[in-house]
Design an enzyme around this catalytic site. Structure first.
Site, PDB file in Angstrom:
ATOM      1  N   ARG A   1     -35.851 -13.440 -37.613  1.00 15.24           N
ATOM      2  CA  ARG A   1     -34.556 -12.847 -37.976  1.00 15.24           C
ATOM      3  C   ARG A   1     -34.454 -12.613 -39.489  1.00 15.24           C
ATOM      4  NH1 ARG A   1     -29.820 -15.685 -34.492  1.00 15.24           N
ATOM      5  NH2 ARG A   1     -30.637 -15.344 -32.401  1.00 15.24           N
TER       6      ARG A   1
ATOM      7  N   ASP B   1     -14.214 -14.215 -35.826  1.00 16.61           N
ATOM      8  CA  ASP B   1     -15.614 -14.642 -35.785  1.00 16.61           C
ATOM      9  C   ASP B   1     -16.118 -14.650 -37.222  1.00 16.61           C
ATOM     10  OD1 ASP B   1     -17.858 -14.703 -33.260  1.00 16.61           O
ATOM     11  OD2 ASP B   1     -18.698 -14.478 -35.285  1.00 16.61           O
TER      12      ASP B   1
HETATM   13  C1  LIG Z   1     -22.592 -17.843 -28.479  1.00 19.09           C
HETATM   14  S1  LIG Z   1     -21.287 -16.945 -29.232  1.00 19.09           S
HETATM   15  C2  LIG Z   1     -19.928 -17.361 -28.156  1.00 19.09           C
HETATM   16  C3  LIG Z   1     -19.065 -16.170 -27.846  1.00 19.09           C
HETATM   17  C4  LIG Z   1     -17.915 -16.432 -26.888  1.00 19.09           C
HETATM   18  N1  LIG Z   1     -16.999 -17.416 -27.416  1.00 19.09           N
HETATM   19  C5  LIG Z   1     -18.422 -16.869 -25.544  1.00 19.09           C
HETATM   20  O1  LIG Z   1     -18.302 -18.039 -25.188  1.00 19.09           O
HETATM   21  O2  LIG Z   1     -18.943 -16.020 -24.809  1.00 19.09           O
HETATM   22  C6  LIG Z   1     -20.942 -17.947 -30.690  1.00 19.09           C
HETATM   23  C7  LIG Z   1     -20.154 -17.194 -31.751  1.00 19.09           C
HETATM   24  O3  LIG Z   1     -19.729 -18.137 -32.731  1.00 19.09           O
HETATM   25  C8  LIG Z   1     -19.752 -17.512 -34.004  1.00 19.09           C
HETATM   26  N2  LIG Z   1     -19.817 -18.544 -35.065  1.00 19.09           N
HETATM   27  C9  LIG Z   1     -20.866 -19.310 -35.444  1.00 19.09           C
HETATM   28  N3  LIG Z   1     -20.531 -20.100 -36.468  1.00 19.09           N
HETATM   29  C10 LIG Z   1     -19.220 -19.833 -36.745  1.00 19.09           C
HETATM   30  C11 LIG Z   1     -18.304 -20.332 -37.717  1.00 19.09           C
HETATM   31  N4  LIG Z   1     -18.670 -21.239 -38.617  1.00 19.09           N
HETATM   32  N5  LIG Z   1     -17.049 -19.834 -37.719  1.00 19.09           N
HETATM   33  C12 LIG Z   1     -16.670 -18.884 -36.809  1.00 19.09           C
HETATM   34  N6  LIG Z   1     -17.498 -18.376 -35.886  1.00 19.09           N
HETATM   35  C13 LIG Z   1     -18.761 -18.843 -35.852  1.00 19.09           C
HETATM   36  C14 LIG Z   1     -21.010 -16.639 -33.931  1.00 19.09           C
HETATM   37  O4  LIG Z   1     -20.978 -15.597 -34.877  1.00 19.09           O
HETATM   38  C15 LIG Z   1     -20.977 -16.160 -32.483  1.00 19.09           C
HETATM   39  O5  LIG Z   1     -20.413 -14.869 -32.365  1.00 19.09           O
END
Ligand SMILES: C[S@@+](CC[C@H](N)C(=O)[O-])C[C@H]1O[C@@H](n2cnc3c(N)ncnc32)[C@H](O)[C@@H]1O
Length: 310
Positions: free
Chosen positions: A72, A176
């Site tokens: 990445r 996000d």
């Molecule tokens: C695996 S996805 C989950 C998406 C959705 N909530 C679901 O359950 O289908 C995790 C998301 O968390 C976000 N994320 C990671 N670290 C974060 C942070 N410190 N603050 C806010 N969002 C964060 C990522 O960018 C990603 O889009």
């Protein structure tokens, strides 16, 4: 007799297999792969990346993620014209406010999501909204890891279905950390493979179909879209631009990337933002037992404020 076709070029794994066979030794995959990498990626570089993303986003990367991190971030090195990981990481660390922080963070988040993921949550959400609708208006929902939007639009469809004749005013704040997924969420345009799990009746009601460059695309209709607002928000930031009280927090499949102390600090900030009868929805593999003083489980990864217990 037909001439023999020219030999196909070997894939990377075939080349590695040949090296292993020729040397008659068991080369660990990582060593072999590392030898063929475009940029040298030392253990010390990986440790620096781990520290930077942990400090910036709370994301704990396990040692097993080394190859993922390499592939990445190698893209980011190419995009920024950096010659080595050392140069790239120095740039992040020592140029205050480097624009590349956004690219770095976006590259390291995992954004897997889908419409109506963990479907058992949505009937529970509808039931809860019908109960609170009689008590107060407007109803406020926060979806704090919205990714590419499938989750908040699933919430919005559930809301619309729960109040078919127009119910209370409901707002869904979608946030996000990753700006690129958030831009996709804001557009609300999906290809068929993204929407194919939505029941046809709902798909027709809430999306308009049109021809895209490589097949049909489905755009969220304005009546659904107007319920949602989008903003970048890092759950680690000292200030969150989200107005309380909240009736519902969706925080699914993001806490798994954080260690327990980070999870606890976030949960301790959620608690005072939630209405006394509010609900917190978590992801299928997330458990907040270590924060039992803040939240108690109602089963099915749904949590209520611990203060309500007894
Ligand atoms: C695996 S996805 C989950 C998406 C959705 N909530 C679901 O359950 O289908 C995790 C998301 O968390 C976000 N994320 C990671 N670290 C974060 C942070 N410190 N603050 C806010 N969002 C964060 C990522 O960018 C990603 O889009």
């Amino acid at each position: 007799m037909l001439p023999e076709p020219p030999p196909k070029p070997l894939t990377l794994s075939e080349r590695l297999a040949n090296i292993r066979q020729a040397s008659n030794t068991v080369l660990p995959a990582a060593v072999g792969d590392a030898a063929l990498r475009e940029f040298p990626f030392r253990a010390a570089d990986f440790e620096r990346v781990r520290k930077l993303i942990y400090d910036k986003a709370g994301i704990s990367l396990s040692p097993a993620k080394q190859d993922m991190v390499y592939s990445r971030l190698a893209r980011r090195l190419r995009a920024t014209g950096m010659k080595s990981f050392g140069q790239y990481l120095d740039h992040l660390e020592f140029s205050r406010g480097a624009v590349e922080w956004e690219g770095f963070v976006n590259a390291l988040t995992t954004n897997l999501t889908s419409f109506f993921r963990e479907p058992h949550h949505f009937p529970l959400l509808a039931q809860h909204l019908r109960v609170v609708a009689g008590k107060r208006k407007p109803i406020n929902i926060w979806c704090c890891a919205a990714s590419t939007g499938e989750e908040p639009y699933s919430i919005a469809m559930t809301v619309a279905d729960a109040f078919p004749n127009g119910g209370p005013q409901i707002s869904v704040v979608c946030s996000d950390l990753d700006t690129s997924v958030l831009a996709t969420a804001e557009k609300g345009v999906y290809t068929l493979d993204r929407v194919d799990k939505i029941p046809p009746e709902q798909l027709k009601r809430y999306f308009s179909k049109s021809a895209g460059i490589s097949g049909d695309v489905y755009t969220v209709k304005p009546e659904l879209r107007q319920m949602l607002s989008f903003r970048r928000l890092n759950l680690l930031d000292a200030v969150w631009s989200v107005r309380a009280p909240l009736d519902v927090i969706f925080c699914r499949n993001v806490m798994i990337y954080f260690d327990k102390p980070t999870q606890y600090r976030i949960l301790a900030r959620f608690a005072p933002m939630l209405s006394p009868d509010g609900l917190l929805f978590a992801g299928h593999s997330e458990s907040f037992l270590h924060a039992a003083d803040l939240f108690h489980s109602l089963g099915k990864t749904v949590y209520a404020l611990a203060a309500k217990r007894g």
